[in-house]
Design an enzyme around this catalytic site. Structure first.
Site, PDB file in Angstrom:
ATOM      1  N   PRO A 135       0.827  -1.210   0.000  1.00  0.00           N
ATOM      2  CA  PRO A 135       0.000   0.000   0.000  1.00  0.00           C
ATOM      3  C   PRO A 135       0.860   1.259   0.000  1.00  0.00           C
ATOM      4  O   PRO A 135       1.970   1.250   0.530  1.00  0.00           O
ATOM      5  CB  PRO A 135      -0.790  -0.107   1.307  1.00  0.00           C
ATOM      6  N   PHE A 159       0.986   5.518   1.040  1.00  0.00           N
ATOM      7  CA  PHE A 159       0.696   6.143   2.320  1.00  0.00           C
ATOM      8  C   PHE A 159      -0.600   6.945   2.311  1.00  0.00           C
ATOM      9  O   PHE A 159      -1.392   6.869   3.237  1.00  0.00           O
ATOM     10  CB  PHE A 159       1.871   7.046   2.742  1.00  0.00           C
ATOM     11  N   ASN A 203      11.155   5.213  -1.495  1.00  0.00           N
ATOM     12  CA  ASN A 203      10.652   3.941  -0.987  1.00  0.00           C
ATOM     13  C   ASN A 203      11.707   3.188  -0.179  1.00  0.00           C
ATOM     14  O   ASN A 203      12.897   3.267  -0.464  1.00  0.00           O
ATOM     15  CB  ASN A 203      10.154   3.076  -2.141  1.00  0.00           C
ATOM     16  N   ASP A 252      11.245  -0.157   0.337  1.00  0.00           N
ATOM     17  CA  ASP A 252      10.995  -1.573   0.050  1.00  0.00           C
ATOM     18  C   ASP A 252      12.150  -2.235  -0.702  1.00  0.00           C
ATOM     19  O   ASP A 252      12.122  -3.445  -0.947  1.00  0.00           O
ATOM     20  CB  ASP A 252       9.678  -1.736  -0.740  1.00  0.00           C
TER      21      ASP A 252
HETATM   22  P1  OAD Z   1       2.050   8.781  -1.114  1.00  0.00           P
HETATM   23  O1  OAD Z   1       1.158   7.684  -0.630  1.00  0.00           O
HETATM   24  O2  OAD Z   1       2.016  10.062  -0.381  1.00  0.00           O
HETATM   25  O3  OAD Z   1       1.724   9.099  -2.645  1.00  0.00           O
HETATM   26  C1  OAD Z   1       1.611   8.093  -3.605  1.00  0.00           C
HETATM   27  C2  OAD Z   1       1.154   8.726  -4.915  1.00  0.00           C
HETATM   28  O4  OAD Z   1       1.190   7.745  -5.927  1.00  0.00           O
HETATM   29  C3  OAD Z   1      -0.262   9.259  -4.859  1.00  0.00           C
HETATM   30  O5  OAD Z   1      -0.321  10.527  -5.535  1.00  0.00           O
HETATM   31  C4  OAD Z   1      -1.073   8.198  -5.616  1.00  0.00           C
HETATM   32  O6  OAD Z   1      -2.190   8.722  -6.279  1.00  0.00           O
HETATM   33  C5  OAD Z   1      -0.056   7.715  -6.610  1.00  0.00           C
HETATM   34  N1  OAD Z   1      -0.204   6.326  -7.053  1.00  0.00           N
HETATM   35  C6  OAD Z   1      -0.560   5.230  -6.337  1.00  0.00           C
HETATM   36  N2  OAD Z   1      -0.514   4.120  -7.082  1.00  0.00           N
HETATM   37  C7  OAD Z   1      -0.132   4.511  -8.325  1.00  0.00           C
HETATM   38  C8  OAD Z   1       0.127   3.844  -9.554  1.00  0.00           C
HETATM   39  N3  OAD Z   1      -0.016   2.509  -9.685  1.00  0.00           N
HETATM   40  N4  OAD Z   1       0.516   4.576 -10.615  1.00  0.00           N
HETATM   41  C9  OAD Z   1       0.678   5.907 -10.529  1.00  0.00           C
HETATM   42  N5  OAD Z   1       0.467   6.602  -9.396  1.00  0.00           N
HETATM   43  C10 OAD Z   1       0.081   5.926  -8.311  1.00  0.00           C
HETATM   44  O7  OAD Z   1       3.530   8.176  -1.175  1.00  0.00           O
HETATM   45  P2  OAD Z   1       4.915   8.970  -1.278  1.00  0.00           P
HETATM   46  O8  OAD Z   1       4.762  10.238  -2.026  1.00  0.00           O
HETATM   47  O9  OAD Z   1       5.939   8.017  -1.755  1.00  0.00           O
HETATM   48  O10 OAD Z   1       8.175   8.098   4.333  1.00  0.00           O
HETATM   49  O11 OAD Z   1       5.186   9.289   0.255  1.00  0.00           O
HETATM   50  C11 OAD Z   1       6.331  10.009   0.647  1.00  0.00           C
HETATM   51  C12 OAD Z   1       6.802   9.567   2.021  1.00  0.00           C
HETATM   52  O12 OAD Z   1       5.760   9.685   2.972  1.00  0.00           O
HETATM   53  C13 OAD Z   1       7.202   8.116   2.094  1.00  0.00           C
HETATM   54  O13 OAD Z   1       8.533   7.886   1.669  1.00  0.00           O
HETATM   55  C14 OAD Z   1       7.007   7.761   3.555  1.00  0.00           C
HETATM   56  C15 OAD Z   1       5.819   8.613   3.933  1.00  0.00           C
HETATM   57  O14 OAD Z   1       5.876   9.170   5.195  1.00  0.00           O
HETATM   58  C16 OAD Z   1       8.957   7.058   4.796  1.00  0.00           C
HETATM   59  O15 OAD Z   1       8.762   5.900   4.501  1.00  0.00           O
HETATM   60  C17 OAD Z   1      10.101   7.428   5.665  1.00  0.00           C
END
Ligand code: OAD
Ligand code: ZN
Length: 277
Positions: A38, A40, A112, A114
């Site tokens: 999942p 975030f 990420n 992962d």
């Molecule tokens: P988010 O969950 O904030 O954002 C994920 C984005 O990807 C969202 O805009 C979704 O709409 C989009 N998305 C999801 N699945 C997708 C797909 N299959 N194709 C295209 N887009 C998709 O995640 P991050 O921006 O990575 O910190 O979050 C940043 C940080 O916040 C993370 O690194 C984490 C968290 O606190 C730590 O782990 C230390």
């Protein structure tokens, strides 16, 4: 759809028309949701909506160092879920590997933890793990370092939390928590990359909400002469607040983008081989 096809065509053209064109990918949790991990912040499915069962005062507490000190259980629960080895890379991870094999990859900056970029074979010098990884661990009190297994073993059912042999402090993987600094490698690599980026480069932002700083500020720091593209379910960050005329926006899944881009570049066979391997 039509709009997606146009943006994929634009990205492919930049790469095909210039043999020196190299890509910097800035990626987030969205490229790993197709692997079953999942993200975030997606409403309903995102981790922060589903942490209620962890008894957190607020969702981000799972990555809060002070909270961890008093109650490591929520982080352990999450770590068990995200721990490397449980998941396979997505098509998008594999596509970045094809870029590397074709000598078209300049760098991957990932938020990420992962480690699926490594699993997909992205080389260490091409990769910047901006939010750290599970590869190293240290005591949060005396900073003594411990091998990866030390934390891994402690995740087993019924085990006490990993503690420092010297000071009994809690041991935590080198994942960047809120209030902690990003690895110095992140800053040095980005400083250098920004200085050397030129019109041959393309910065492609994928699967991130651009909500967490300093990573979220990177797209705005891309020099104007460098092309930017966004591949995401919705428009985010600087692409939304300060769009540039030259920005390329692909609204949709990164897996669809990976397939279509590979097709346009004539790399479908290479991609399929990696996906099936
Ligand atoms: P988010 O969950 O904030 O954002 C994920 C984005 O990807 C969202 O805009 C979704 O709409 C989009 N998305 C999801 N699945 C997708 C797909 N299959 N194709 C295209 N887009 C998709 O995640 P991050 O921006 O990575 O910190 O979050 C940043 C940080 O916040 C993370 O690194 C984490 C968290 O606190 C730590 O782990 C230390
Ligand atoms: Zn210690």
């Amino acid at each position: 759809n039509e709009e997606q096809a146009v943006s994929i065509g634009q990205i492919a053209k930049l790469i095909k028309s210039n043999s020196k064109a190299k890509v910097i990918f800035l990626v987030g949790a969205g490229i790993s949701t197709p692997c079953g991990i999942p993200d975030f912040r997606s409403p309903g499915t995102g981790l922060y909506d589903n942490l209620a069962k962890l008894n957190l005062p607020y969702a981000e507490a799972v990555f809060d160092i002070d909270f961890f000190q008093g109650n490591p259980q929520p982080f352990y629960t999450l770590a068990k879920e995200l721990y490397p080895g449980n998941y396979e890379p997505s098509k998008f991870h594999h596509l970045m590997r094809v870029f590397q094999d074709k000598n078209r990859l300049h760098r991957v900056y990932t938020q990420n933890i992962d480690t699926l970029e490594r699993c997909a074979g992205i080389l260490g010098d091409r990769l910047v793990e901006a939010h750290g990884s599970f590869a190293r661990n240290h005591c949060i009190d005396c900073r003594k370092e411990y091998p990866q297994e030390y934390f891994k073993d402690s995740m087993a059912e019924g085990k006490e939390f990993a503690r420092c042999a010297v000071c009994k402090g809690l041991i935590k993987p080198q994942i960047v928590f809120f209030g902690e600094n990003l690895p110095s490698r992140f800053f040095s690599m980005w400083d250098n990359d920004v200085k050397t980026l030129n019109e041959d480069n393309i910065v492609i932002v994928v699967g991130t909400s651009l909500a967490v700083y300093p990573f979220a500020s990177l797209p705005a720091e891309v020099p104007r002469k460098v092309n930017r593209a966004l591949i995401n379910l919705q428009k985010v960050g600087d692409f939304k607040t300060k769009p540039r005329k030259s920005d390329i926006i692909f609204k949709g899944s990164s897996e669809v983008a990976a397939e279509e881009l590979a097709k346009e570049l004539g790399w479908s066979e290479e991609l399929v081989t990696l996906v099936d391997s």
